[in-house]
Structure formats: structure tokens, C-alpha cells
Design an enzyme around this catalytic site. Structure first.
Site, PDB file in Angstrom:
ATOM      1  N   LYS A   1       0.832  -1.210   0.000  1.00 27.33           N
ATOM      2  CA  LYS A   1       0.000   0.000   0.000  1.00 27.33           C
ATOM      3  C   LYS A   1       0.871   1.266   0.000  1.00 27.33           C
ATOM      4  O   LYS A   1       0.610   2.190  -0.750  1.00 27.33           O
ATOM      5  CB  LYS A   1      -0.919   0.033   1.242  1.00 27.33           C
ATOM      6  CG  LYS A   1      -1.908  -1.116   1.313  1.00 27.33           C
ATOM      7  CD  LYS A   1      -2.915  -0.918   2.451  1.00 27.33           C
ATOM      8  CE  LYS A   1      -2.290  -0.879   3.828  1.00 27.33           C
ATOM      9  NZ  LYS A   1      -1.664  -2.141   4.275  1.00 27.33           N
TER      10      LYS A   1
ATOM     11  N   ARG B   1      -9.690   0.818   8.666  1.00 31.35           N
ATOM     12  CA  ARG B   1      -9.213  -0.521   8.993  1.00 31.35           C
ATOM     13  C   ARG B   1     -10.262  -1.324   9.739  1.00 31.35           C
ATOM     14  O   ARG B   1     -10.032  -2.482  10.055  1.00 31.35           O
ATOM     15  CB  ARG B   1      -7.984  -0.384   9.876  1.00 31.35           C
ATOM     16  CG  ARG B   1      -6.693  -0.849   9.216  1.00 31.35           C
ATOM     17  CD  ARG B   1      -5.614  -0.643  10.221  1.00 31.35           C
ATOM     18  NE  ARG B   1      -4.381  -1.279   9.970  1.00 31.35           N
ATOM     19  CZ  ARG B   1      -3.298  -0.679   9.482  1.00 31.35           C
ATOM     20  NH1 ARG B   1      -3.372   0.552   9.044  1.00 31.35           N
ATOM     21  NH2 ARG B   1      -2.169  -1.330   9.417  1.00 31.35           N
TER      22      ARG B   1
ATOM     23  N   ARG C   1      11.370  -5.872   4.952  1.00 27.73           N
ATOM     24  CA  ARG C   1      11.116  -4.455   4.675  1.00 27.73           C
ATOM     25  C   ARG C   1      12.115  -3.542   5.395  1.00 27.73           C
ATOM     26  O   ARG C   1      12.401  -3.718   6.574  1.00 27.73           O
ATOM     27  CB  ARG C   1       9.696  -4.111   5.117  1.00 27.73           C
ATOM     28  CG  ARG C   1       9.344  -2.653   4.900  1.00 27.73           C
ATOM     29  CD  ARG C   1       7.885  -2.435   4.817  1.00 27.73           C
ATOM     30  NE  ARG C   1       7.195  -2.607   6.091  1.00 27.73           N
ATOM     31  CZ  ARG C   1       5.891  -2.450   6.223  1.00 27.73           C
ATOM     32  NH1 ARG C   1       5.142  -2.155   5.173  1.00 27.73           N
ATOM     33  NH2 ARG C   1       5.319  -2.614   7.394  1.00 27.73           N
TER      34      ARG C   1
ATOM     35  N   ARG D   1      11.121  -1.318  10.861  1.00 26.68           N
ATOM     36  CA  ARG D   1      10.082  -0.852  11.785  1.00 26.68           C
ATOM     37  C   ARG D   1      10.001  -1.764  12.996  1.00 26.68           C
ATOM     38  O   ARG D   1      10.167  -2.967  12.881  1.00 26.68           O
ATOM     39  CB  ARG D   1       8.732  -0.831  11.053  1.00 26.68           C
ATOM     40  CG  ARG D   1       8.507   0.461  10.317  1.00 26.68           C
ATOM     41  CD  ARG D   1       7.301   0.408   9.445  1.00 26.68           C
ATOM     42  NE  ARG D   1       6.119  -0.167  10.071  1.00 26.68           N
ATOM     43  CZ  ARG D   1       4.909  -0.139   9.533  1.00 26.68           C
ATOM     44  NH1 ARG D   1       4.748   0.449   8.362  1.00 26.68           N
ATOM     45  NH2 ARG D   1       3.881  -0.676  10.133  1.00 26.68           N
TER      46      ARG D   1
ATOM     47  N   ARG E   1      -0.406  -8.726  13.609  1.00 30.70           N
ATOM     48  CA  ARG E   1      -0.972  -7.728  12.690  1.00 30.70           C
ATOM     49  C   ARG E   1      -1.778  -8.411  11.579  1.00 30.70           C
ATOM     50  O   ARG E   1      -2.848  -7.935  11.191  1.00 30.70           O
ATOM     51  CB  ARG E   1       0.143  -6.871  12.085  1.00 30.70           C
ATOM     52  CG  ARG E   1       0.723  -5.893  13.110  1.00 30.70           C
ATOM     53  CD  ARG E   1       2.060  -5.332  12.661  1.00 30.70           C
ATOM     54  NE  ARG E   1       1.982  -4.562  11.460  1.00 30.70           N
ATOM     55  CZ  ARG E   1       2.995  -4.404  10.602  1.00 30.70           C
ATOM     56  NH1 ARG E   1       4.146  -4.995  10.819  1.00 30.70           N
ATOM     57  NH2 ARG E   1       2.837  -3.670   9.538  1.00 30.70           N
TER      58      ARG E   1
HETATM   59  P1  AMP Z   1       0.677   0.688   9.155  1.00 33.90           P
HETATM   60  O1  AMP Z   1       1.858   1.580   9.001  1.00 33.90           O
HETATM   61  O2  AMP Z   1      -0.472   1.082   8.283  1.00 33.90           O
HETATM   62  O3  AMP Z   1       1.037  -0.776   9.017  1.00 33.90           O
HETATM   63  O4  AMP Z   1       0.152   0.874  10.674  1.00 33.90           O
HETATM   64  C1  AMP Z   1       0.980   0.576  11.763  1.00 33.90           C
HETATM   65  C2  AMP Z   1       0.148   0.461  13.020  1.00 33.90           C
HETATM   66  O5  AMP Z   1      -0.514   1.711  13.274  1.00 33.90           O
HETATM   67  C3  AMP Z   1      -0.971  -0.553  12.980  1.00 33.90           C
HETATM   68  O6  AMP Z   1      -0.525  -1.871  13.287  1.00 33.90           O
HETATM   69  C4  AMP Z   1      -1.922  -0.011  14.048  1.00 33.90           C
HETATM   70  O7  AMP Z   1      -1.431  -0.269  15.352  1.00 33.90           O
HETATM   71  C5  AMP Z   1      -1.813   1.500  13.829  1.00 33.90           C
HETATM   72  N1  AMP Z   1      -2.811   1.975  12.843  1.00 33.90           N
HETATM   73  C6  AMP Z   1      -2.565   2.504  11.601  1.00 33.90           C
HETATM   74  N2  AMP Z   1      -3.699   2.820  10.978  1.00 33.90           N
HETATM   75  C7  AMP Z   1      -4.704   2.472  11.821  1.00 33.90           C
HETATM   76  C8  AMP Z   1      -6.125   2.525  11.726  1.00 33.90           C
HETATM   77  N3  AMP Z   1      -6.756   2.992  10.637  1.00 33.90           N
HETATM   78  N4  AMP Z   1      -6.853   2.085  12.807  1.00 33.90           N
HETATM   79  C9  AMP Z   1      -6.248   1.614  13.913  1.00 33.90           C
HETATM   80  N5  AMP Z   1      -4.911   1.515  14.052  1.00 33.90           N
HETATM   81  C10 AMP Z   1      -4.135   1.943  13.017  1.00 33.90           C
END
Ligand code: AMP
Length: 244
Positions: A31, A106, A152, A186, A197
């Protein structure tokens, strides 16, 4: 302390009218990589909720403090906090003519909130000039996702994403090709957190596929295809947005 806004990505505008774009897909589906390309091509801001949350953690804001432990465990931050954060970002002027959401919504609650927010704030009125919502799902099978996430690496200066197991590896190990900054892994890309996740994705985010399919807005793209092919298909889906 006020939540910190993430840096705004501004790109070359094609002059084309686009709508809000949602990128759905499991962690590691690509994404972030596609969102940067879409943002640059159509000149619309990329809004990555993960990036905004990580930025708030770095800045030590209240929001960052509330999100940090959950994120480190691979759990979702509450709908209320995330929707508030997205609402603040969408209210900024650069979102009036389209934007791309990466990592939001999400949960079905977040999707319902977004539909209501866009309608109440007149995003589809002619004065705002947005086309209808386009939802792109990047589909990648489980084992590939695991491998992508463990490989990554990210540049924190320019945001470029690499993968040490694929053709997207950097020319020099651990160094960004674009600006020479060190690359990092990360915190939530450790295997036990990745599994959590992916589990959360299946239980909380996958129901969104049905939600948007029922609205007739969903476009499915093979996220394991060649990178430029995925981008080309995403551009086409966005350009044809109104014919959904
Ligand atoms: P990402 O970078 O999109 O993989 O997001 C990393 C982490 O941020 C996720 O595992 C969640 O803990 C939190 N997070 C990001 N976007 C959301 C969302 N829309 N709703 C809830 N938690 C989020």
C-alpha cells in the site's frame, strides 16, 4: 500537547479530477509503495495513518503516547482516536480535490465514519470537485506477506520503502539509493508482531472488502504482480472511478 501532523506529500498534478482513493490490503501488500506513486501522479496528498501515528510517537504527543504500546504489539489504535486524527487531516485545504488513504479505514466502524464525514463535509459537491470514492484492494497471499514484512526496510528521510529479499533491495546494503540515509526496520516488523498484525487484518479489516463490494466500489488488483503493472492498474481504476 496537540497531535503532530505528518509531512504533506505534494506531487505533480495531472490536472485530472480524481476522487478520494482508499488502498485496502494486508500489512506488506504494498500500500505504501503504491500510495506514493498515486500521490505523485495525480497530485493528491497521501494520508498514511500509520505514518501520522509514528510521527506523533516521535514527537511525544499525547496521541503518540496513547498509540505507542498498541502499535508495538501489533494491535489497532481505537477507532475514536484514529477517526479524530483523520478528520483533522481531511479538513486541510489540500484534501479538497482528492486524497489517498493508506491504512485507513481498517474497521467497518471507521468506514462508516468516513462515509458520513465525506457526505457531511460536502466532498462530492461540485464546489469541492471530487469524483466518487475508489477502493483498491491489493491482494497478496499470506506467505509472501510474511516475507515482505520481515525484509522491509524504510528510509526515514524520504520515506522510500525497500525489501532486502526482492528486486527492490537497495544498491548498497542499509543505505537509501535516493539520499544516502541509513535504512531501518520498523519496530512492528518483528515476526511475532507481524503474525498479530496479520491476524488483526483478517478479523477486523477484511470485512471491509464486503462492505465496499456491496457499494460496488471495490477494485481488486493482484499485489504480487510486477510493480509497474500494479501501478498502471491502480491508475486506470482511479481514472475510471466514476464508472464504478
Ligand atoms: P501501518 O503503518 O499502516 O502498518 O500501521 C501501523 C500500526 O498503526 C498498525 O498496526 C496499528 O497499530 C496503527 N494503525 C494505523 N492505521 C490504523 C487505523 N486505521 N486504525 C487503527 N490503528 C491503526
Amino acid at each position: 500537547m496537540e497531535p503532530a501532523a505528518a509531512p504533506v506529500a505534494v506531487g505533480m498534478n495531472t490536472g485530472e479530477l480524481v476522487g478520494p482513493v482508499i488502498l485496502l490490503g494486508a500489512p506488506g501488500a504494498g500500500k505504501g509503495t503504491q500510495a506514493i506513486r498515486i500521490s505523485e501522479h495525480f497530485g493528491i496528498p497521501q494520508i498514511s495513518t500509520g505514518d501520522i501515528l509514528r510521527h506523533n510517537i516521535t514527537q511525544g504527543t499525547d496521541l503518540g503516547k496513547q498509540a505507542a504500546d498498541l502499535m508495538e504489539r501489533g494491535e489497532l489504535v481505537s477507532d475514536q482516536l484514529v477517526c479524530q486524527m483523520v478528520g483533522d487531516r481531511l479538513a486541510q485545504q489540500d484534501c479538497a480535490h482528492g486524497f489517498i488513504l493508506d491504512g485507513f479505514p481498517r474497521t467497518v466502524n471507521q468506514a462508516v465514519w468516513l462515509d458520513k464525514y465525506l457526505a457531511e463535509n460536502h466532498f462530492f459537491d461540485t464546489k469541492k470537485g471530487c469524483k466518487q470514492l475508489v477502493v483498491i484492494q491489493l491482494v497478496v497471499e499470506y506467505n509472501k506477506l510474511l516475507r515482505r514484512l520481515t525484509g522491509r526496510r524504510t528510509c526515514h528521510t524520504c520515506g522510500r520503502i525497500y525489501n532486502i529479499y526482492t528486486t527492490q533491495r537497495p544498491l548498497i546494503e542499509g543505505v537509501c539509493d535516493t539520499d544516502g540515509s541509513p535504512l531501518s526496520t520498523r519496530k512492528d516488523d518483528r515476526e511475532e508482531v507481524i503474525i498479530e498484525r496479520l491476524k488483526n487484518y483478517e478479523s477486523q479489516t477484511l470485512p471491509l472488502v464486503k462492505y465496499y463490494a456491496e457499494q460496488g466500489r471495490l477494485r481488486e488488483i493482484d499485489g504480487a504482480a510486477e510493480l509497474n503493472q500494479i501501478t498502471a492498474e491502480a491508475f486506470k481504476a482511479i481514472e475510471n472511478g466514476d464508472s464504478v
